[in-house]
Structures are given as structure tokens and as C-alpha cells.
Scaffold this motif. Structure first.
Motif, PDB file in Angstrom:
ATOM      1  N   ALA A   1       0.785  -1.156  -0.086  1.00 41.58           N
ATOM      2  CA  ALA A   1       0.092  -0.111   0.096  1.00 41.58           C
ATOM      3  C   ALA A   1       0.767   1.294  -0.163  1.00 41.58           C
ATOM      4  CB  ALA A   1      -0.973   0.101   1.137  1.00 41.58           C
ATOM      5  N   PHE A   2       1.873   1.272   0.800  1.00 41.31           N
ATOM      6  CA  PHE A   2       2.974   2.293   0.884  1.00 41.31           C
ATOM      7  C   PHE A   2       3.253   2.823  -0.593  1.00 41.31           C
ATOM      8  CE2 PHE A   2       7.466   3.640   2.338  1.00 41.31           C
ATOM      9  CZ  PHE A   2       6.930   5.077   2.476  1.00 41.31           C
ATOM     10  N   TYR A   3       3.861   1.704  -1.305  1.00 38.88           N
ATOM     11  CA  TYR A   3       4.422   1.763  -2.551  1.00 38.88           C
ATOM     12  C   TYR A   3       3.422   2.363  -3.730  1.00 38.88           C
ATOM     13  CZ  TYR A   3       7.069   1.053  -6.724  1.00 38.88           C
ATOM     14  OH  TYR A   3       7.808   1.239  -7.933  1.00 38.88           O
ATOM     15  N   LEU A   4       2.276   1.652  -3.726  1.00 39.70           N
ATOM     16  CA  LEU A   4       1.181   1.984  -4.578  1.00 39.70           C
ATOM     17  C   LEU A   4       0.586   3.287  -4.501  1.00 39.70           C
ATOM     18  CD1 LEU A   4      -0.306  -1.609  -5.264  1.00 39.70           C
ATOM     19  CD2 LEU A   4       1.601  -0.656  -6.429  1.00 39.70           C
ATOM     20  N   LYS A   5       0.460   3.648  -3.294  1.00 43.66           N
ATOM     21  CA  LYS A   5      -0.343   4.765  -2.846  1.00 43.66           C
ATOM     22  C   LYS A   5       0.765   5.956  -3.269  1.00 43.66           C
ATOM     23  CE  LYS A   5      -3.807   3.336   0.369  1.00 43.66           C
ATOM     24  NZ  LYS A   5      -4.079   3.322   1.670  1.00 43.66           N
ATOM     25  N   PHE A   6       2.165   5.593  -2.862  1.00 44.64           N
ATOM     26  CA  PHE A   6       3.073   6.486  -3.525  1.00 44.64           C
ATOM     27  C   PHE A   6       3.049   6.957  -4.921  1.00 44.64           C
ATOM     28  CE2 PHE A   6       7.118   6.813  -5.252  1.00 44.64           C
ATOM     29  CZ  PHE A   6       7.750   8.064  -5.083  1.00 44.64           C
ATOM     30  N   LEU A   7       2.894   5.880  -5.694  1.00 45.22           N
ATOM     31  CA  LEU A   7       2.815   5.973  -7.247  1.00 45.22           C
ATOM     32  C   LEU A   7       1.551   7.007  -7.495  1.00 45.22           C
ATOM     33  CD1 LEU A   7       3.811   2.479  -8.443  1.00 45.22           C
ATOM     34  CD2 LEU A   7       5.307   4.587  -8.156  1.00 45.22           C
ATOM     35  N   LYS A   8       0.826   6.918  -6.646  1.00 43.20           N
ATOM     36  CA  LYS A   8      -0.665   7.465  -7.085  1.00 43.20           C
ATOM     37  C   LYS A   8      -0.421   8.976  -6.465  1.00 43.20           C
ATOM     38  CE  LYS A   8      -5.515   6.630  -6.804  1.00 43.20           C
ATOM     39  NZ  LYS A   8      -5.950   7.746  -5.952  1.00 43.20           N
ATOM     40  N   ALA A   9       0.071   9.179  -5.447  1.00 45.97           N
ATOM     41  CA  ALA A   9       0.019  10.694  -4.899  1.00 45.97           C
ATOM     42  C   ALA A   9       0.984  11.383  -5.586  1.00 45.97           C
ATOM     43  CB  ALA A   9       0.635  10.225  -3.433  1.00 45.97           C
ATOM     44  N   LYS A  10       2.073  10.792  -6.261  1.00 47.36           N
ATOM     45  CA  LYS A  10       3.065  11.547  -7.123  1.00 47.36           C
ATOM     46  C   LYS A  10       2.498  12.380  -8.051  1.00 47.36           C
ATOM     47  CE  LYS A  10       6.914   9.727  -8.899  1.00 47.36           C
ATOM     48  NZ  LYS A  10       7.778   8.804  -9.437  1.00 47.36           N
TER      49      LYS A  10
END
Lengths: 293, 293
Positions: A243-252
């Protein structure tokens, strides 16, 4: 796999890894079946598993192995080169070999001794040399994309470090796909959504002989400390890393404006020796190190 | 204090905390000597230490204590109210008391039982009620700013959680100073750069009698799990928590465009009952909860 609420037998697990890899390749537009793909092979589980999966999926692949001249008690570089070569010949695949000592005159431990970057640990020097040599090989040999076996744990550990220090330029650039830039070949990470446990399980179940020893210099590294901490978090709350990684890619996309055109915020100049881009006019860090030593 | 490479005796430590607080107040433009400052007092070490420091520094302060009706084995709310009242009377300061049960008909545990927000733990309901009641008291009593005793560990724990889930709107709003907005009084955190150990040391050395028990509902909370993890990191690399927070405040300016005018990205509407802003037209979450129960 608690994070996916999924349990698979050997046969379906191997199939699942291949399917998910294909999905990631398409989702992040990493490369196509027409591209000539160069796999950065260390001899470890991730890179050999990746090469195996890409080969099974029918991609046009070759490997590149870089002999760093790291020996330790276990002849680290000797053993890992043998395993990379064995995999290539067993699968009838081309493996390009680079040798840092023969090409640039010194091994990684030798470079690190004479360079202030390597004062405490050679990891920084090693990263610099590997990035340069990988890109150099991929461009000179005419490949379309360089792929690495970075798994989710690797990506999350780097992300965690970049977040702890709020390194905005590094955050901006962390992605499953780094597009080409003058002098830099595109880079892709098809395994970025797999937990380390999953790539290890794949390598074992697919009967891949891989280098099990860690690099002797990795003991006590920040990366390993971070991974241990993140494993605790994952244990407390399953799925946290993904979740940390995928939400980062989205938030970017929300927080960095004009990300597509602007992954590199700084202007880059070609190094007069090697032609690879560098943030200041003049020799790049790699060529400065090699010529000075 | 490893992170500051500083060791102080009792006298100089107490002075250092006061000086640093004054510095934070000025650095982050929290409030001035002319402002009427309302201190949110829980009876714990942070809020009482903060009130003590602000009083010593000559700010115009009063306190507000909110009795949440939490009893547990230790009569949590009874004991903490007594300690808050004792501090106020010892220092000849005004303390406003709110009582959730008498004002809204139910205690926090009772609200949480009848509300789906509180199904597993009352913390979410408690946060909502405290935020509402603090703001309500501060506005009605005509204060200029509401200050809370949040320390660095509190801030870093929240930041860590918001980063793990990449909650961009929460990241945007996390700051030592939250400016006023129609219906919302400005909020300030003068202790945001002090480690929890430092505020605890201040409270002990300044002979403040404070509530040592933790809230009975805090056991096993995400906040506490995060704090333990961050303490491990701090232990491995002294100063990590302070750097994480300060670099975040700096990076925010780069990554969030138009931060000054745009801390709230969403449009807000006044609640027809209480007048506090809410993201959708109609009753706010607080008034919906109170009227429904």
C-alpha cells in the motif's frame, strides 16, 4: 500471501508470477515483445527469476553481468558469475560479461579505498559504477531497455529512506519506469510489485540455482535496517509495504506537477569522456573517479 | 540530548526549553504577546509543561480542560481534571472546564458505543469531539489562538502514518501553525520541535504534578506502534525524528504549490447548527453524531 489473501500451489504460483509480471509490464508500459531487453543479472534470486519469467513470457532478452571483484570469504563475485553463466547456458541465452577490474583498472573494494565516497563503505562507489556500466553496456550493444530485478522490498526501502530525508528529487524520480534521456537508456522494474518472499519462492520453485550469500559489504547497511523495520510494520499490518508503494505512485501524480515531462528537474550536460549525462558541465562523477584513481 | 549534541544541567535545561519555545513561536509566527492564548490542557506532561513555559515567558494565557468521561480502572478523567485544576490554581491562571456528558448528554465511551466510527476504539470519536469542543470554546470565549502541547514524537507519528498511506490532504495540512478559516480559530503547536523525553524532563524538573497514566484506550493503538518503530530508528540514527519533521516542513514548500492560500483544497460550508466548517453542505459530522445519538 496475506497481503493478497491468496494461497497457491506450486504450479499456480509459478503461473501467477508470470501473469502478474506481464500485467505490470503492460500497466506501467515498460516494454513490448518487439523491444530488445537487457536484464541486469547479479546471480541472485531476483534477477535470475526475472530473466526466467521474461524468457518464459517470450520477450527478447539477453543478460549483462558485472563482475565487481568482490571476494570476501566466499569469493562473492566468482560464485555469482558462475551461477549467472550457468543460468544463461542452461537456457541458451546470451550473457554479456563486464569486468570492472579489467575495464577500469580496479575492483570495487580498490576503487572505494582511494575514493572519499567509499570511506566507510563501498556501497556508494559500487552503485555509481554499476549504474554507469549497465547503461554503457545497454547503449553500446543497442538494447532498447535495461531491466533490473528490484522487488517491492527494495523499492519500499529506498522510498522509506527518501521519505525520511524528504529528498524531493529522488522521490520525483522513483518509478517502475524511467524514460530515456539523452545518453541514458530507459530503465524498467517489472518485479516492483512482488514481495521479496515471492521472488525467492519463485526462484526456489522454478529450480533456479542462485547466489544465496548476501554481498559481504551489505552487513549493517541502512537498506537492511530499513527492511527490518518495514518487515515489523508489515507483520503488524499485512499489506503495509504494498500500500505504501502503490499509494506513493498514485500520490506522485497529485503532488508533483508536470511529472511526465519533468522527471529530471535539473539541466543535464553530456560528459565529454563517456557521453552520459551529468548535472554540471565537465566530466561526470564516474569518469572523474576512474581518471583520478 | 544526542540529536543536539548538548548536555545541560537542571537550571540551564529549564532555561533552554523556554528559549527554544520562544524561538519556535517567532520562527513559525504562532502568536504574539498581545494575543489571548487558549491552552488545550489534558492534565498530562506536555500540555501542563507548555502552559508553564508560556506563562513564564509572559504570554496572556488561559486553559481549557475537556472532561471526556473516561474512567477505566484509574478514574482517568477525574484524576486528570484534578491535576489541571491544581496547576491552574497554583499558578493563579484561569481554567475553563467543558464536560462532554453534561454538554452533549454522553461520555466518550458512550458516544463510541452508539456510533459506527467508534466500533473498535473510541479514539476516532474522541478526536472529533475534542477538536469540535476546543474550537467551540476558543471562539465563544473570544481567544485569538488555540495552542496544543503536541511534541515532536506526536507530530512525527502522525506524519509517518500520513506518509505510509500517502494521505496528501493531511500532509498538506500538517504544520506548526494552522491559520484561521471561517468558523475555525487558528491553531498552534509551540512544542512541535521538542522530543517527548524533553517535555517529560521539563515537567519533572519544573516540579509539575501531571497525569502519568496513559488513556486506557491508547493501548495497542497505531500511534503507539508507530512511536515504538520511530524510537528504534532514532536509536539507530540519532536525530532521525527531528530531521524527518524539519525536512518535511521544508519539502512541503517545494512539493505543494500555493501552500499559503491553499491549505484546505476542498470547499468548506458552515454547519447550520454549530457554524463550524464542514466539507459538505448540511450538518457537520459532530452535530450529526450528537443529534442522532
Amino acid at each position: 500471501m496475506r497481503q493478497h489473501k491468496l494461497a497457491l500451489c506450486k504450479y499456480h504460483f509459478l503461473e501467477w508470477v508470470c501473469d502478474q509480471t506481464e500485467r505490470n509490464i503492460n500497466k506501467y508500459k515498460l516494454f513490448t515483445k518487439n523491444d530488445r531487453v537487457l536484464v541486469a543479472v547479479s546471480g541472485g534470486k531476483d534477477s535470475l527469476a526475472l530473466w526466467d519469467v521474461l524468457n518464459k513470457l517470450g520477450y527478447l532478452t539477453a543478460g549483462v553481468y558485472i563482475n565487481l571483484g568482490i571476494l570476501g570469504n566466499d569469493l562473492y563475485s566468482v560464485k555469482s558469475q558462475t551461477l549467472a553463466e550457468k543460468f544463461a547456458s542452461d537456457h541458451n541465452l546470451v550473457l554479456h560479461i563486464s569486468n570492472i577490474k579489467s575495464e577500469y583498472g580496479k575492483t570495487i573494494p580498490e576503487f572505494s579505498e582511494t575514493n572519499k565516497r567509499g570511506k566507510s563503505k563501498p556501497c556508494s562507489v559500487c552503485g555509481l559504477i554499476k549504474r554507469h556500466t549497465m547503461n554503457d553496456n545497454a547503449s553500446k550493444l543497442g538494447y532498447d531497455v535495461l531491466v533490473t530485478g528490484h522487488n517491492l522490498d527494495d523499492e519500499v526501502s529506498v522510498l522509506f529512506n527518501n521519505v525520511l530525508g524528504w529528498q524531493v528529487d529522488f522521490l520525483r524520480r522513483q518509478a517502475p519506469f524511467i524514460p530515456a534521456k539523452e545518453g541514458l537508456i530507459p530503465k524498467a522494474k517489472p518485479f516492483c510489485r512482488f514481495y521479496e518472499r515471492e521472488t525467492a519462492a519463485y526462484a526456489i520453485l522454478a529450480n533456479i540455482e542462485y547466489m544465496e550469500d548476501e554481498c559481504p559489504f551489505s552487513v549493517g547497511s541502512t537498506t537492511i535496517e530499513n527492511k527490518e523495520l518495514l518487515n515489523q510494520l508489515e507483520h503488524q499490518r499485512a499489506g503495509t509495504k504494498l500500500a505504501f508503494y502503490l499509494k506513493f505512485l498514485k500520490a506522485k501524480k497529485d503532488i508533483f506537477t508536470d511529472l511526465e515531462n519533468d522527471m529530471y528537474t535539473e539541466e543535464l550536460f553530456p560528459c565529454p569522456i563517456c557521453g552520459q549525462p551529468t548535472p554540471k558541465p565537465g566530466y561526470c562523477t564516474f569518469c572523474r573517479m576512474v581518471t583520478r584513481s
